[in-house]
Design a protein around this motif. Structure first.
Motif, PDB file in Angstrom:
ATOM      1  N   ILE A 199       0.824  -1.200   0.000  1.00  0.00           N
ATOM      2  CA  ILE A 199       0.000   0.000   0.000  1.00  0.00           C
ATOM      3  C   ILE A 199       0.867   1.263   0.000  1.00  0.00           C
ATOM      4  N   SER A 200       1.991   1.272   0.672  1.00  0.00           N
ATOM      5  CA  SER A 200       2.795   2.483   0.806  1.00  0.00           C
ATOM      6  C   SER A 200       3.883   2.622  -0.263  1.00  0.00           C
ATOM      7  N   ASN A 201       4.084   1.672  -1.148  1.00  0.00           N
ATOM      8  CA  ASN A 201       5.139   1.754  -2.165  1.00  0.00           C
ATOM      9  C   ASN A 201       4.614   2.388  -3.447  1.00  0.00           C
ATOM     10  N   GLY A 202       5.509   3.086  -4.222  1.00  0.00           N
ATOM     11  CA  GLY A 202       5.168   3.640  -5.530  1.00  0.00           C
ATOM     12  C   GLY A 202       4.786   5.108  -5.465  1.00  0.00           C
ATOM     13  N   PHE A 203       4.521   5.660  -6.659  1.00  0.00           N
ATOM     14  CA  PHE A 203       4.156   7.069  -6.798  1.00  0.00           C
ATOM     15  C   PHE A 203       2.670   7.178  -7.108  1.00  0.00           C
ATOM     16  N   THR A 204       2.092   8.276  -6.726  1.00  0.00           N
ATOM     17  CA  THR A 204       0.689   8.509  -7.071  1.00  0.00           C
ATOM     18  C   THR A 204       0.611   8.994  -8.512  1.00  0.00           C
TER      19      THR A 204
END
Length: 167
Positions: free
Chosen positions: A20-25
């Motif tokens: 859930i907390s990894n990556g870019f929006t």
């Protein structure tokens, strides 16, 4: 939720917590693309010696040749209007006297702009602005100029000036 063997109800699998907390929006990705696009556009326009710059100066040279031709046709006291090529610069002379172009500039130095100029000086006759050579004889072939990657043609029969190779 179904019970998972070996996992108590209070624990969650690790993969669910961290995914859930990894990556870019999507907003962050769009913002980066917009910034890169703007920087790329500014760089392409301002790149020295670019085709856009060369074409703009070639179009200015076409206008200057037409101005010399118009001056020859409208000046009642002029015997000789010459478009002078001198190395990487060009100018206009009326009866051997350096004369400014319409904007007041006397000499256009293409070498300072990183452009190369090739071609020979031409004269314009008062009658219809027909181009002539340095011996004041009518041209037998079109006069051509090259400004870096751009070609300019002055047709010998009509005096028409265009930004294109002579055909």
């Amino acid at each position: 939720m179904f019970p998972v063997i070996g996992v108590t109800m209070t624990e969650q699998p690790r993969s669910v917590k961290h995914s859930i907390s990894n990556g870019f929006t999507i907003l962050e990705l769009i913002l980066v693309l917009v910034i890169v696009g703007v920087l790329g556009g500014v760089l392409a326009i301002n790149w020295p010696g670019s085709d856009v710059e060369s074409g703009a100066y070639a179009q200015r040279m076409v206008s200057d040749i037409r101005y010399a031709q118009l001056t020859a046709m409208t000046c009642s006291t002029c015997n000789n209007v010459e478009f002078v090529i001198n190395g990487n610069s060009y100018s206009m002379e009326i009866d051997g006297t350096p004369t400014p172009f319409a904007d007041g500039e006397m000499v256009r130095n293409m070498g300072q702009l990183g452009l190369t100029l090739a071609g020979s000086s031409i004269n314009f006759a008062r009658e219809l602005g027909i181009p002539r050579d340095n011996a004041n004889q009518a041209l037998t072939a079109p006069a051509s100029f090259n400004l870096s990657d751009s070609a300019i043609c002055v047709y010998h029969q009509t005096g028409y000036v265009e930004m294109d190779t002579c055909s």
